[in-house]
Design an enzyme around this catalytic site. Structure first.
Site, mmCIF file in Angstrom:
data_model
loop_
_atom_site.group_PDB
_atom_site.id
_atom_site.type_symbol
_atom_site.label_atom_id
_atom_site.label_comp_id
_atom_site.label_asym_id
_atom_site.label_seq_id
_atom_site.Cartn_x
_atom_site.Cartn_y
_atom_site.Cartn_z
ATOM 1 N N LYS A 191 0.608 -1.196 -0.001
ATOM 2 C CA LYS A 191 -0.042 -0.072 -0.082
ATOM 3 C C LYS A 191 1.001 1.240 0.120
ATOM 4 C CE LYS A 191 -3.316 -2.760 -0.256
ATOM 5 N NZ LYS A 191 -4.313 -3.266 0.679
HETATM 6 C C1 PLP Z 1 -5.430 -4.586 0.714
HETATM 7 C C2 PLP Z 1 -6.906 -4.379 0.808
HETATM 8 C C3 PLP Z 1 -7.755 -4.747 2.050
HETATM 9 C C4 PLP Z 1 -7.109 -5.517 3.044
HETATM 10 O O1 PLP Z 1 -5.997 -4.666 3.725
HETATM 11 P P1 PLP Z 1 -5.240 -5.406 4.896
HETATM 12 O O2 PLP Z 1 -4.750 -4.366 5.593
HETATM 13 O O3 PLP Z 1 -4.296 -6.436 4.316
HETATM 14 O O4 PLP Z 1 -6.307 -6.124 5.779
HETATM 15 C C5 PLP Z 1 -8.881 -4.567 1.736
HETATM 16 N N1 PLP Z 1 -9.382 -3.759 0.767
HETATM 17 C C6 PLP Z 1 -8.870 -3.435 -0.196
HETATM 18 C C7 PLP Z 1 -9.442 -2.876 -1.448
HETATM 19 C C8 PLP Z 1 -7.264 -3.605 -0.336
HETATM 20 O O5 PLP Z 1 -6.842 -3.525 -1.461
#
Ligand code: PLP
Length: 389
Positions: A191
């Site tokens: 992210k």
């Molecule tokens: C990465 C992601 C998540 C989950 O995030 P985590 O921190 O790994 O639980 C949820 N929704 C979207 C759209 C994502 O890209």
């Protein structure tokens, strides 16, 4: 470099941009002896609150965005079996968190150009059991929040924003995550701001945020820092049956410095986005729609569409060729309704959401990490050209 190993290294998709300040902070955290939830998490929460322009009582750190969405929906107190409308163009965690909160996911198709949930489809999906809308700001592009909030007000629905792609996103001057009752952020390794695993809840009602925070740590009235710190031992009470979702100081140590560079990295990803737009313009590919006026796109994903009729090859062949050329790619996402668990449990068929299905069959995400150099970028663009040739 000898001629044998002159092949450039494999370019990893979404490599995290880790630098010296977070490495030093992790070391300082380890040396401090306090690794769990403590002062660094509190600082990171305060920094996220400042970045979002809200009070620190409206922010709670957790160990993932999935956890953030789960406890937000539990804290919201929706009756079990209530329906939550979300998008089929998302990661499975969005839907799983709804299921874990004892709620029922209902999908509303996306707009084919923006890939975001279509407000008309939301309205069409509303039933007497609908209690919430869970929009995902896909790739960092804000959803049509004016219409979504109007629908929510009209039908008295809660709004929980999945901001996993969208820490920098804004829509008509308002920051993503601050529209609805809750906004949930991810600091997973791919992210825009990274803590390894990590997430953040942003809310509107301090009581609900406090409840979500308690639920994220066993339902305990005091966290470890407030039990064991130098202020002396404090008793705690268990006030709900909660979960084990707290963020560690070790994670916040990374996040503090990642967040400090969030704008700098955003500028670099915007540059990469614009460079791809130019370099790929003449290829037989669909390119992402331009960001809408009066919005701020987070440029989290650069997704191209490989339409076999136009490109002359299937999407999966394109993925294989990119891999052979040493370029890591991603698929965000196959429509949620393609997965067997949901098909069996909810009787879904992907053709019910044709726009999401079609995107899911054609989409490819190219590397857009702020770590990419100009020569990496040129390599990716050249590889796209030869993969299509
Ligand atoms: C990465 C992601 C998540 C989950 O995030 P985590 O921190 O790994 O639980 C949820 N929704 C979207 C759209 C994502 O890209």
């Amino acid at each position: 470099m000898s001629p044998i190993d002159s092949k450039p290294p494999f370019l990893v998709f979404a490599a995290p941009d880790i630098q010296e300040p977070e490495i030093a902070e992790v070391e300082a955290c380890l040396r401090s002896g306090w690794l769990g939830t403590g002062p660094r998490v509190a600082r990171f929460e305060a920094d996220v609150a400042a970045y979002k322009g809200i009070g620190p009582e409206l922010v709670a750190g957790v160990n993932s965005c999935t956890a953030a969405m789960h406890v937000s929906m539990v804290a919201a107190g929706m009756e079990p079996g209530s329906e939550v409308i979300t998008t089929p163009m998302t990661f499975c965690a969005t839907v799983n968190s709804i299921v874990h909160a004892d709620l029922v996911p209902v999908l509303a198709d996306v707009d084919p150009a923006t890939q975001n949930i279509d407000p008309d489809a939301i309205e069409a999906a509303i039933t007497p059991r609908t209690r919430a809308i869970l929009p995902v700001h896909f790739a960092g592009r804000p959803c049509d929040m004016e219409r979504i909030m109007a629908i929510a007000r009209k039908h008295d629905l809660m709004v929980i924003e999945d901001c996993a792609h969208a820490i920098e996103t804004e829509y008509r001057g308002t920051k993503a995550g601050t529209f609805g009752d809750f906004g949930c952020f991810s600091f997973y390794v791919t992210k825009n701001v990274v803590t390894g695993e990590g997430g953040m809840i942003v809310g509107r009602d301090p009581k609900l945020v406090a409840r979500a925070r308690t639920l994220a740590l066993h339902g305990m009235s005091k966290d470890a820092w407030h039990r064991f710190s130098d202020k002396g031992y404090k008793h705690y009470q268990v006030v709900e049956c909660g979960f084990k979702y707290n963020m560690m100081d070790l994670q916040a140590a990374i996040g503090l410095h990642q967040l400090a560079r969030v704008e700098q990295n955003w500028l670099r990803r915007r540059e990469i986005w614009q460079a791809y737009d130019e370099a790929l313009a003449d290829l037989p590919l669909g390119l992402p729609a331009a960001p809408e006026a009066d919005t701020r796109h987070a440029f989290h994903l650069y997704t191209v569409m490989v339409d076999p009729e136009r490109a002359g090859i299937e999407r999966d062949v394109f993925l294989d060729r990119m891999n052979a050329l040493g370029i890591g790619t991603g698929v965000h996402y196959q429509s949620v309704a393609e997965h067997p668990y949901y098909r069996e449990r909810f009787g879904w068929h992907p053709d019910q959401w044709p726009n999401a299905r079609k995107i899911g069959q054609r989409t490819v995400s190219l590397p857009i990490s702020s770590k990419l150099s100009d020569s990496d970028l040129a390599r990716v663009a050249a590889a796209v050209g030869s993969a299509l040739a």
